[in-house]
Design a protein around this motif. Structure first.
Motif, PDB file in Angstrom:
ATOM      1  N   TRP A 256      21.023 -18.795  69.702  1.00 20.73           N
ATOM      2  CA  TRP A 256      21.403 -19.250  70.979  1.00 20.73           C
ATOM      3  C   TRP A 256      21.007 -20.341  70.979  1.00 20.73           C
ATOM      4  O   TRP A 256      21.167 -21.155  70.032  1.00 20.73           O
ATOM      5  CB  TRP A 256      20.918 -18.117  72.092  1.00 20.73           C
ATOM      6  CG  TRP A 256      21.327 -18.427  73.332  1.00 20.73           C
ATOM      7  CD1 TRP A 256      20.701 -18.669  74.532  1.00 20.73           C
ATOM      8  CD2 TRP A 256      22.805 -18.608  73.681  1.00 20.73           C
ATOM      9  NE1 TRP A 256      21.601 -18.736  75.773  1.00 20.73           N
ATOM     10  CE2 TRP A 256      22.855 -18.699  75.131  1.00 20.73           C
ATOM     11  CE3 TRP A 256      24.053 -18.378  72.975  1.00 20.73           C
ATOM     12  CZ2 TRP A 256      24.066 -18.966  75.760  1.00 20.73           C
ATOM     13  CZ3 TRP A 256      25.189 -18.667  73.698  1.00 20.73           C
ATOM     14  CH2 TRP A 256      25.133 -18.990  74.963  1.00 20.73           C
ATOM     15  N   LYS A 257      20.802 -21.026  72.318  1.00 22.10           N
ATOM     16  CA  LYS A 257      20.617 -22.467  72.601  1.00 22.10           C
ATOM     17  C   LYS A 257      19.509 -23.073  72.303  1.00 22.10           C
ATOM     18  O   LYS A 257      18.706 -23.354  73.107  1.00 22.10           O
ATOM     19  CB  LYS A 257      21.229 -22.685  73.831  1.00 22.10           C
ATOM     20  CG  LYS A 257      22.579 -22.364  74.268  1.00 22.10           C
ATOM     21  CD  LYS A 257      23.023 -22.746  75.876  1.00 22.10           C
ATOM     22  CE  LYS A 257      24.244 -22.215  75.931  1.00 22.10           C
ATOM     23  NZ  LYS A 257      24.672 -22.496  77.205  1.00 22.10           N
ATOM     24  N   GLU A 263      28.186 -24.390  69.261  1.00 24.61           N
ATOM     25  CA  GLU A 263      28.877 -23.092  70.091  1.00 24.61           C
ATOM     26  C   GLU A 263      29.659 -22.452  69.104  1.00 24.61           C
ATOM     27  O   GLU A 263      30.310 -22.881  68.069  1.00 24.61           O
ATOM     28  CB  GLU A 263      29.936 -23.990  70.970  1.00 24.61           C
ATOM     29  CG  GLU A 263      30.416 -22.891  71.906  1.00 24.61           C
ATOM     30  CD  GLU A 263      31.541 -23.645  72.897  1.00 24.61           C
ATOM     31  OE1 GLU A 263      31.672 -23.015  74.090  1.00 24.61           O
ATOM     32  OE2 GLU A 263      32.325 -24.621  72.719  1.00 24.61           O
ATOM     33  N   PHE A 264      29.411 -21.370  69.346  1.00 22.33           N
ATOM     34  CA  PHE A 264      30.176 -20.092  68.333  1.00 22.33           C
ATOM     35  C   PHE A 264      29.621 -20.061  67.226  1.00 22.33           C
ATOM     36  O   PHE A 264      30.348 -19.994  66.149  1.00 22.33           O
ATOM     37  CB  PHE A 264      31.589 -19.987  68.403  1.00 22.33           C
ATOM     38  CG  PHE A 264      32.097 -19.917  69.778  1.00 22.33           C
ATOM     39  CD1 PHE A 264      31.819 -18.600  70.583  1.00 22.33           C
ATOM     40  CD2 PHE A 264      33.121 -20.518  70.550  1.00 22.33           C
ATOM     41  CE1 PHE A 264      32.194 -18.376  71.892  1.00 22.33           C
ATOM     42  CE2 PHE A 264      33.364 -20.361  71.750  1.00 22.33           C
ATOM     43  CZ  PHE A 264      33.095 -19.386  72.854  1.00 22.33           C
ATOM     44  N   TRP A 269      29.778 -18.594  61.071  1.00 24.54           N
ATOM     45  CA  TRP A 269      29.067 -17.944  59.789  1.00 24.54           C
ATOM     46  C   TRP A 269      29.928 -16.932  59.358  1.00 24.54           C
ATOM     47  O   TRP A 269      30.290 -16.904  58.199  1.00 24.54           O
ATOM     48  CB  TRP A 269      27.744 -17.503  60.262  1.00 24.54           C
ATOM     49  CG  TRP A 269      26.713 -18.589  60.279  1.00 24.54           C
ATOM     50  CD1 TRP A 269      26.674 -19.752  60.501  1.00 24.54           C
ATOM     51  CD2 TRP A 269      25.396 -18.287  59.586  1.00 24.54           C
ATOM     52  NE1 TRP A 269      25.662 -20.228  60.247  1.00 24.54           N
ATOM     53  CE2 TRP A 269      24.671 -19.528  59.658  1.00 24.54           C
ATOM     54  CE3 TRP A 269      24.688 -17.314  59.001  1.00 24.54           C
ATOM     55  CZ2 TRP A 269      23.295 -19.685  59.378  1.00 24.54           C
ATOM     56  CZ3 TRP A 269      23.526 -17.081  58.590  1.00 24.54           C
ATOM     57  CH2 TRP A 269      22.723 -18.696  58.713  1.00 24.54           C
ATOM     58  N   LEU A 270      30.696 -16.050  60.328  1.00 20.06           N
ATOM     59  CA  LEU A 270      31.367 -14.839  59.938  1.00 20.06           C
ATOM     60  C   LEU A 270      32.537 -15.460  59.095  1.00 20.06           C
ATOM     61  O   LEU A 270      33.048 -15.061  58.199  1.00 20.06           O
ATOM     62  CB  LEU A 270      31.578 -13.855  60.901  1.00 20.06           C
ATOM     63  CG  LEU A 270      30.637 -12.887  61.262  1.00 20.06           C
ATOM     64  CD1 LEU A 270      30.956 -12.037  62.480  1.00 20.06           C
ATOM     65  CD2 LEU A 270      30.381 -11.895  59.901  1.00 20.06           C
ATOM     66  N   ASP A 307      32.636 -12.678  78.894  1.00 22.52           N
ATOM     67  CA  ASP A 307      31.903 -13.730  78.537  1.00 22.52           C
ATOM     68  C   ASP A 307      31.927 -14.069  77.093  1.00 22.52           C
ATOM     69  O   ASP A 307      31.148 -13.060  76.383  1.00 22.52           O
ATOM     70  CB  ASP A 307      30.491 -13.756  79.083  1.00 22.52           C
ATOM     71  CG  ASP A 307      29.722 -15.129  78.768  1.00 22.52           C
ATOM     72  OD1 ASP A 307      30.214 -15.845  77.773  1.00 22.52           O
ATOM     73  OD2 ASP A 307      28.447 -15.140  79.061  1.00 22.52           O
ATOM     74  N   PRO A 308      32.491 -14.855  76.290  1.00 19.39           N
ATOM     75  CA  PRO A 308      32.726 -15.066  74.897  1.00 19.39           C
ATOM     76  C   PRO A 308      31.492 -15.338  74.171  1.00 19.39           C
ATOM     77  O   PRO A 308      31.144 -15.218  73.011  1.00 19.39           O
ATOM     78  CB  PRO A 308      33.721 -15.984  74.738  1.00 19.39           C
ATOM     79  CG  PRO A 308      33.738 -16.953  75.911  1.00 19.39           C
ATOM     80  CD  PRO A 308      33.413 -15.958  77.022  1.00 19.39           C
ATOM     81  N   HIS A 309      30.539 -15.891  75.072  1.00 22.66           N
ATOM     82  CA  HIS A 309      29.212 -16.266  74.556  1.00 22.66           C
ATOM     83  C   HIS A 309      28.186 -15.154  74.598  1.00 22.66           C
ATOM     84  O   HIS A 309      27.067 -15.176  73.862  1.00 22.66           O
ATOM     85  CB  HIS A 309      28.568 -17.447  75.189  1.00 22.66           C
ATOM     86  CG  HIS A 309      29.476 -18.649  75.061  1.00 22.66           C
ATOM     87  ND1 HIS A 309      30.350 -19.097  75.944  1.00 22.66           N
ATOM     88  CD2 HIS A 309      29.521 -19.521  74.015  1.00 22.66           C
ATOM     89  CE1 HIS A 309      30.967 -20.190  75.653  1.00 22.66           C
ATOM     90  NE2 HIS A 309      30.589 -20.393  74.247  1.00 22.66           N
ATOM     91  N   SER A 310      28.323 -14.014  75.134  1.00 18.09           N
ATOM     92  CA  SER A 310      27.429 -12.867  75.283  1.00 18.09           C
ATOM     93  C   SER A 310      27.613 -11.955  74.015  1.00 18.09           C
ATOM     94  O   SER A 310      28.343 -11.887  73.240  1.00 18.09           O
ATOM     95  CB  SER A 310      27.720 -12.066  76.481  1.00 18.09           C
ATOM     96  OG  SER A 310      29.034 -11.368  76.224  1.00 18.09           O
TER      97      SER A 310
END
Length: 333
Positions: A256-257, A263-264, A269-270, A307-310
């Motif tokens: 995470w941060k 970001e993302f 990685w995938l 929330d796309p970051h969750s």
């Protein structure tokens, strides 16, 4: 000519046609999730890569992940969430002690674990199994024994699989378990050794597939030069699929941060694995998320899925990438 097929014959043949149709239709594998922390009571006392006290929980997201709840294929460790699926996977460590591995079905820990899930209405599908010697020997399991290969001590002996399958069959005969057999997925540590050394073949002949853990921490960092660099993972995955076995890309924990986050990163990685050639859409290629709150990953929100970051937002994205039809916009089951 008006042909009539006896009813009994239809009953016998229909499952065969159904299975064949499913195999023709299948164009992708499964998406699984290990939801952690589940609740404060269950998991806030854990300490893995730092204390989990006060971290966001899945229970707090009740009602906030309808897409993931509907379309997730496999779940680990928690049937109390919103997930529609009752099909579970779990990890199991063999070789930590003789008591745990007692082949008497009434005493064996693996049998007890399967029975516990089945008693709660779950269907056990994938058991990720290994000899977790390297970690266990330093965590108080003084009797832990490694597998046969120094290159990857997680790998079981071929005889281990024979013993376990015989025990599961016996447990079924004794009406302890619902089924006589279960999918035993060999969890590996080294991403390609098993695919390059012929000594592994007897083990491969006995297991149902391979699970490889890809972390964004410790020796796995950075992706291009780390322990699980794409070319090695891809070699192992392709070899496994060529053997007509299942391959589980067990992804996490993710960052995470922190100092190195961008970001993302988890999606990037995938995408890099896929661009390098890791199979993305294959009926036996599965993606299971193990996004527990390790180190700086503890700060990532669990949800909502909007929330796309969750974690749930990431899970939604992965389901869409693996299972969604570009034409229909609907998820294939």
């Amino acid at each position: 000519m008006n042909w009539k097929i006896p009813g009994l014959l239809v009953t016998l043949l229909l499952p065969l046609f159904h299975t064949a149709a499913e195999e023709r239709i299948a164009s992708h594998g499964l998406v699984g999730l290990r939801p952690l922390p589940r609740t404060a009571a269950l998991d806030h006392g854990h300490n893995h890569g730092g204390s989990w006290a006060g971290t966001p929980t899945f229970a707090e997201q009740k009602g906030k992940y309808p897409f993931v709840a509907e379309n997730l294929d496999r779940v680990m460790g928690w049937l109390d969430g919103d997930f529609r699926t009752k099909r579970v996977f779990f990890e199991h460590y063999w070789g930590l002690s003789e008591n745990r591995d007692d082949l008497n079905p009434a005493k064996n820990l693996l049998v007890r674990t399967i029975r516990s899930w089945e008693s709660r209405g779950a269907e056990v599908d994938h058991i990720l199994i290994c000899r977790e010697y390297d970690l266990a020997i330093n965590r108080g399991h003084k009797d832990a024994k490694p597998g046969p290969f120094k290159e990857d001590t997680r790998i079981l002996y071929a005889k281990d699989f024979d013993d376990i399958r015989a025990m599961l069959t016996k447990a079924h005969e004794q009406r302890i378990l619902k089924h006589p057999n279960y999918k035993l997925i060999q969890m590996v540590q080294e991403p390609s050794f098993f695919a390059t050394d012929s000594r592994f073949q007897p083990v491969m002949d006995r297991c149902d597939g391979i699970a490889y853990e890809c972390h964004q921490f410790n020796r796995h960092w950075p992706l291009e030069t780390g322990w699980g660099k794409p070319e090695k993972v891809i070699k192992g995955a392709r070899w496994t699929l060529a053997q007509n076995k299942e391959y589980i890309f067990y992804y996490g924990p993710i960052r995470w941060k922190g100092k190195v986050y961008y970001e993302f990163m988890e999606r990037d990685w995938l995408n890099k694995f896929w661009q390098a050639g890791l199979p993305k859409h294959h009926p036996k290629m599965h993606y299971f998320l193990n996004t527990f709150p390790h180190a700086d990953g503890r700060g990532r929100p669990v949800g909502p899925e909007t929330d796309p970051h969750s974690v749930l937002g990431f899970t939604k994205w992965l389901i869409e990438e693996i299972k969604m039809s570009p034409q229909s916009g609907k998820a294939h089951k």
